[in-house]
Scaffold this active site. Sequence first.
Site, PDB file in Angstrom:
ATOM      1  NE  ARG A  89      -3.266   2.591   2.682  1.00 28.51           N
ATOM      2  CZ  ARG A  89      -3.138   3.414   3.715  1.00 28.51           C
ATOM      3  NH1 ARG A  89      -2.466   3.048   4.802  1.00 28.51           N
ATOM      4  NH2 ARG A  89      -3.681   4.610   3.701  1.00 28.51           N
ATOM      5  CG  HIS A 135      -0.936   8.994   3.558  1.00 32.52           C
ATOM      6  ND1 HIS A 135      -1.016   7.640   3.769  1.00 32.52           N
ATOM      7  CD2 HIS A 135      -0.597   9.527   4.760  1.00 32.52           C
ATOM      8  CE1 HIS A 135      -0.733   7.361   5.040  1.00 32.52           C
ATOM      9  NE2 HIS A 135      -0.461   8.497   5.660  1.00 32.52           N
ATOM     10  CD  GLU A 182      -4.490   7.555  10.021  1.00 28.84           C
ATOM     11  OE1 GLU A 182      -3.943   8.623  10.342  1.00 28.84           O
ATOM     12  OE2 GLU A 182      -4.183   6.474  10.521  1.00 28.84           O
ATOM     13  CG  ASN A 323      -4.775   3.437   8.638  1.00 26.71           C
ATOM     14  OD1 ASN A 323      -4.891   2.440   7.926  1.00 26.71           O
ATOM     15  ND2 ASN A 323      -4.263   4.575   8.201  1.00 26.71           N
ATOM     16  CE1 TYR A 325       0.606   2.735  13.426  1.00 26.62           C
ATOM     17  CE2 TYR A 325      -1.476   3.750  12.836  1.00 26.62           C
ATOM     18  CZ  TYR A 325      -0.208   3.334  12.493  1.00 26.62           C
ATOM     19  OH  TYR A 325       0.242   3.500  11.212  1.00 26.62           O
ATOM     20  CD  GLU A 396      -1.258   3.970   8.059  1.00 24.53           C
ATOM     21  OE1 GLU A 396      -1.113   4.418   9.218  1.00 24.53           O
ATOM     22  OE2 GLU A 396      -1.371   4.703   7.066  1.00 24.53           O
TER      23      GLU A 396
HETATM   24  C1  PNW Z   1      -0.884   7.314  10.874  1.00 27.05           C
HETATM   25  N1  PNW Z   1      -3.040   8.544  16.859  1.00 27.05           N
HETATM   26  O1  PNW Z   1      -1.186   8.473  11.602  1.00 27.05           O
HETATM   27  C2  PNW Z   1      -0.550   7.771   9.463  1.00 27.05           C
HETATM   28  O2  PNW Z   1      -1.420   7.255   8.487  1.00 27.05           O
HETATM   29  C3  PNW Z   1       0.882   7.524   9.072  1.00 27.05           C
HETATM   30  O3  PNW Z   1       1.257   8.332   7.979  1.00 27.05           O
HETATM   31  C4  PNW Z   1       1.779   7.706  10.274  1.00 27.05           C
HETATM   32  O4  PNW Z   1       3.127   7.691   9.934  1.00 27.05           O
HETATM   33  C5  PNW Z   1       1.431   6.600  11.254  1.00 27.05           C
HETATM   34  O5  PNW Z   1       0.062   6.572  11.567  1.00 27.05           O
HETATM   35  C6  PNW Z   1       2.244   6.636  12.545  1.00 27.05           C
HETATM   36  O6  PNW Z   1       1.977   7.796  13.297  1.00 27.05           O
HETATM   37  C7  PNW Z   1      -1.634   8.419  12.917  1.00 27.05           C
HETATM   38  O7  PNW Z   1      -2.694   9.488  17.606  1.00 27.05           O
HETATM   39  C8  PNW Z   1      -1.263   9.454  13.761  1.00 27.05           C
HETATM   40  O8  PNW Z   1      -3.765   7.617  17.277  1.00 27.05           O
HETATM   41  C9  PNW Z   1      -1.730   9.497  15.059  1.00 27.05           C
HETATM   42  C10 PNW Z   1      -2.574   8.485  15.520  1.00 27.05           C
HETATM   43  C11 PNW Z   1      -2.922   7.447  14.691  1.00 27.05           C
HETATM   44  C12 PNW Z   1      -2.446   7.419  13.380  1.00 27.05           C
END
Ligand code: PNW
Length: 497
Positions: A89, A135, A182, A323, A325, A396
């Site tokens: 991707r 993006h 996002e 996405n 995390y 992601e």
């Molecule tokens: C994503 N949060 O952003 C983006 O899609 C990427 O480009 C980035 O490099 C990656 O995650 C890592 O940060 C996020 O605060 C930024 O939960 C912040 C959050 C989640 C995703």
Amino acid sequence: MADFDFDDSPEAGLKGSLGKDFFWGYATAAPQIEGAWSTAGKGPSTWDTLAHTPGRVVDGSTADDACRSYDFFRDDVALMKRYGVTAYRFSLSWSRIIPLGGKDDAVNEAGVGFYSDLIDELLKAGITPFVTLFHWDVPQALEERYKSMLDPGRYIPDFVRYARVCFERFGDRVGHWITYNEPGVYALAGYAGGAHAPNRSSDRAKYSEGDTSTEPWIVGHTQLLSHAQVYRMYKEEFAPTQHGTIGITLSGNWSAPYDASSPADIAAAQRALEFEIAWFADPVFGPGDYPASMRAQLGARLPTFSPAEKKLVNGSSDFYGMNTYTAFFVRDAVPPGQPIPPEDHKGNLAWSDTNSEGVSRGAESDTEWLRTSPWGFAALLRWIWARYHTPIFVTENGTTARGEHVSAPPGDDVLNDVHRIDFYRAYVGELARAVKEDGVDIRSYFGWTLLDNWEWAKGYTDRFGVTWVDFESEEKTRYPKRSATFMREYFGHLIAR
Ligand code: PNW
């Protein structure tokens, strides 16, 4: 010879639980890896402007070169082939393809050629391209002409034409399209907090322009409407001959109540999910309008959909791009009955790293907000599946790890990235369990990310890659971390043959 033995592990029973056609690989974004910021006709983006403004990037770096993937894309594809991925991707830089961005502006053939070559190289390696149109890098010219997404009447036709050029030029070879990455993070980080491009916020100590109480909601709305128009255009004009799928990728982390027995905390956690996820997912996949919790807090500051817009947006994504995390514990910030400040954009929340019983949300990474919380991923997959009943493409997921900021060459202690391996083992295990045990329809997993890269306003201080990159070297030398081997063998175990 295999490095990891899954037949004698807690994941032994998950063998073959993912279908033969499950896609796995890594995700990247153009501004974070390409470099070549002004090469071969590329116009500047809002992120180039940010990077060249003193004080905006924590380490003072720019993305002028980044990983130089523009120059070394064939090496990157070869690396991914070694890593065993079945899909990749990546995002297109709008201002590389249309330097000034607008619907009547010229197409840059050199930019089109670059992506065309990348797509061909992937297909030759047997890797399926998943292409993100947006993006986060708006052509700077559109920011200057009309403040980009703050003027939907002018922005939407420009974005639709950009998408059309991409479908015309690449759609014969690309079957998986993502319109926006996002939209929520884009709107909040760029127009509420202000740290991201285009650096707009009510915080006058740091930013000269912006209104946190209104702009993020306008920018979110513009993204939804333009996404939906592009979706309809693709379905009507391109899908009949190109047979691809197209959707949107949303960010979203799990939120759990600080005190699981408190009705107020339970309501706060639900509201957190609605402000972060349902903001976009309800209009697209759900009832077709913004969640009631958002309307209740934001009132007329949240735009409304006309009946025609509702129809346009609802059902405008073939899949749920996810996405995610981490997970958080939340409760109310302002107590009930007291006014919530108009700058609040997260749903009146207070966050904690442990819950009322002292349970931690997970092991710390090298990034403050990000902890290893696979329990939250497990809950989130089921929450999204239950609420939206749409096939999920995880687009992601990944982590930083401490101790990776060393000089080249990195030692085995750095390359053996146990923290990242543990993260991937746990999260992907939860994904396989959701498929196997609860029949959640999940079709892809993309780790974030292929290479250590330029992490936006964090510069080179956050290393998310399964490949360590020597940013000091001319060639941005790549060193595979052990997590790359782990992932190849893990998916070899999980995907049915
Ligand atoms: C994503 N949060 O952003 C983006 O899609 C990427 O480009 C980035 O490099 C990656 O995650 C890592 O940060 C996020 O605060 C930024 O939960 C912040 C959050 C989640 C995703």
